[in-house]
Design a protein around this motif. Structure first.
Motif, PDB file in Angstrom:
ATOM      1  N   GLU A 156       1.159  -1.516   0.562  1.00  0.00           N
ATOM      2  CA  GLU A 156       0.138   0.121  -0.400  1.00  0.00           C
ATOM      3  C   GLU A 156       0.330   1.188   0.029  1.00  0.00           C
ATOM      4  O   GLU A 156       0.273   2.128  -0.659  1.00  0.00           O
ATOM      5  N   ARG A 157       1.954   1.314   0.671  1.00  0.00           N
ATOM      6  CA  ARG A 157       3.133   2.427   0.675  1.00  0.00           C
ATOM      7  C   ARG A 157       4.477   2.318  -0.324  1.00  0.00           C
ATOM      8  O   ARG A 157       3.907   3.295  -0.717  1.00  0.00           O
ATOM      9  N   ARG A 172       1.611   3.400  -2.395  1.00  0.00           N
ATOM     10  CA  ARG A 172       1.100   5.025  -2.887  1.00  0.00           C
ATOM     11  C   ARG A 172       2.612   6.319  -3.204  1.00  0.00           C
ATOM     12  O   ARG A 172       2.605   7.094  -3.963  1.00  0.00           O
ATOM     13  N   ALA A 229       4.243   9.299  -9.499  1.00  0.00           N
ATOM     14  CA  ALA A 229       3.571   9.740 -11.338  1.00  0.00           C
ATOM     15  C   ALA A 229       2.439  11.043 -11.007  1.00  0.00           C
ATOM     16  O   ALA A 229       2.831  11.656 -12.344  1.00  0.00           O
ATOM     17  N   PHE A 230       1.620  11.219  -9.831  1.00  0.00           N
ATOM     18  CA  PHE A 230       1.548  12.654 -10.092  1.00  0.00           C
ATOM     19  C   PHE A 230       1.761  13.931  -9.980  1.00  0.00           C
ATOM     20  O   PHE A 230       1.690  14.745 -11.120  1.00  0.00           O
ATOM     21  N   ILE A 278       2.506   6.279  -7.007  1.00  0.00           N
ATOM     22  CA  ILE A 278       1.717   6.555  -7.632  1.00  0.00           C
ATOM     23  C   ILE A 278       1.904   8.693  -7.368  1.00  0.00           C
ATOM     24  O   ILE A 278       1.845   9.633  -8.181  1.00  0.00           O
ATOM     25  N   GLU A 279       2.404   8.960  -6.249  1.00  0.00           N
ATOM     26  CA  GLU A 279       2.464  10.655  -5.502  1.00  0.00           C
ATOM     27  C   GLU A 279       4.334  10.882  -7.252  1.00  0.00           C
ATOM     28  O   GLU A 279       3.757  11.879  -7.428  1.00  0.00           O
TER      29      GLU A 279
END
Lengths: 194, 194
Positions: B123-124, B127, B133-134, B130-131
């Motif tokens: 999960e970490r 996260r 990528a964002f 994706i951070e």
DNA sequence: TGAAAATGTTAAACTAAGTTAACAAAATTT
DNA sequence: AAATTTTGTTAACTTAGTTTAACATTTTCA
């Protein structure tokens, strides 16, 4: 401290026990800012990721020619931060300025780490939030690549009618990546079309 | 099954036990595709989030006029998916097509849920992915708003030299949001400038 | 190896969007 | 309420980027 809107928001994703909620509340900061103040200025380290309780912000990049390029607006129930700066604790690319008097709940980097360590559910919560933000960001890129200025404006107007009411038109233009004069032209065209 | 590059990649973010690694490996699919094939077509549900072991993909949106708008390329050690479609299991906005024969490690929606349930560390991990990528996506938006076509090209060339070598020029143009003819003009200008 | 297909270049005509500047209207401040 | 500042409009002119089309080069494949 007004934390209800935040807890309600989180509850849409994961359910926290009373104890967890209390721990979370103990780690965050509630604060009011005045219109015109800055949460971050580009070049500074972004110290907080924030949840907007009330008010409005703009996130923008200022280029070498002094031109503002608006990345996003945030209103009630939205998040705001310079993610790149916050995550890596490096100088911010963006400015975040308050367009109205604004109430925030602020998460510091340390608070965030503490929360992840103690409430693993929040790892899931923030993953999901960021997934959504990423998806929206990708869609914005594609709109910017594939739509005309007029269609981008219509999309914005339709998607964020609450925001369009609250901010001056030249900021909408900046968000759309066009000049204020051209947006004015588009709007008068749209009026005469009916 | 070539899972080493993936495990090595994950190890940069979180450390898994041997048992966890084995569990992960048991949940993923290793697959080869040929040049020209599609991972997803717009309108389909995107069934997998993928890690590229070798090869190259393009992610693009095709508009009503039949024009391609390239969102991203992925090569070795990158992730690819239509995130919006995968997360919400809704029709994809984008096409993902292989530009070379490509080896992938594929995570289905169910595998992903299973992995999150059994290995909270992931999960970490996701996260954090994706951070990143964002953050990259936001920076791309700002470049598109604030840079000229020429500067966007120079940035691309400089940032992804490995990619520029591997793909035809008209795809670079599409990624930059300009016509192939205009990119050709920019390149000949740059040559004559020296 | 030679033909076909895919990709790249050049140039002229065109269009969407930007720039400048002068004026109008609205919002804020005194 | 007048004055100042901020925001919005209009219009003439300029520029960045597109379109079309013809031709050149490279790649693919029979």
């Amino acid at each position: 401290m007004k934390t209800k809107p935040l807890l309600k928001y989180i509850d849409n994703y994961v359910s926290l026990t009373k104890k967890e909620e209390d721990f979370l509340v103990s780690k965050v900061i509630y604060r009011k800012y005045l219109k015109g103040q800055y949460l971050v200025q580009q070049g500074d380290i972004c110290k907080y990721t924030c949840f907007v309780i009330s008010g409005c912000t703009k996130t923008f990049y200022m280029d070498d020619l002094g031109q503002e390029h608006i990345m996003m607006f945030s209103i009630e129930d939205w998040w705001t931060s310079d993610m790149g700066s916050f995550i890596n604790q490096t100088p911010a690319d963006f400015n975040i300025q308050f367009l109205e008097n604004t109430e925030l709940i602020m998460f510091s980097y340390e608070a965030m780490e503490d929360l992840y360590r103690n409430i693993p559910k929040l790892e899931r919560f923030f993953r999901q939030i960021i997934e959504k933000a990423f998806i929206a960001s990708q869609k914005r890129i594609v709109r910017n690549l594939s739509m005309t200025a007029k269609d981008k404006y219509l999309y914005f107007k339709n998607q964020y009618p609450q925001i369009e009411q609250r901010i001056p038109q030249y900021m909408v233009a900046s968000y759309l990546g066009i000049t204020k004069e051209f947006l004015s032209k588009i709007k008068s065209q749209l009026l005469s079309e009916e």
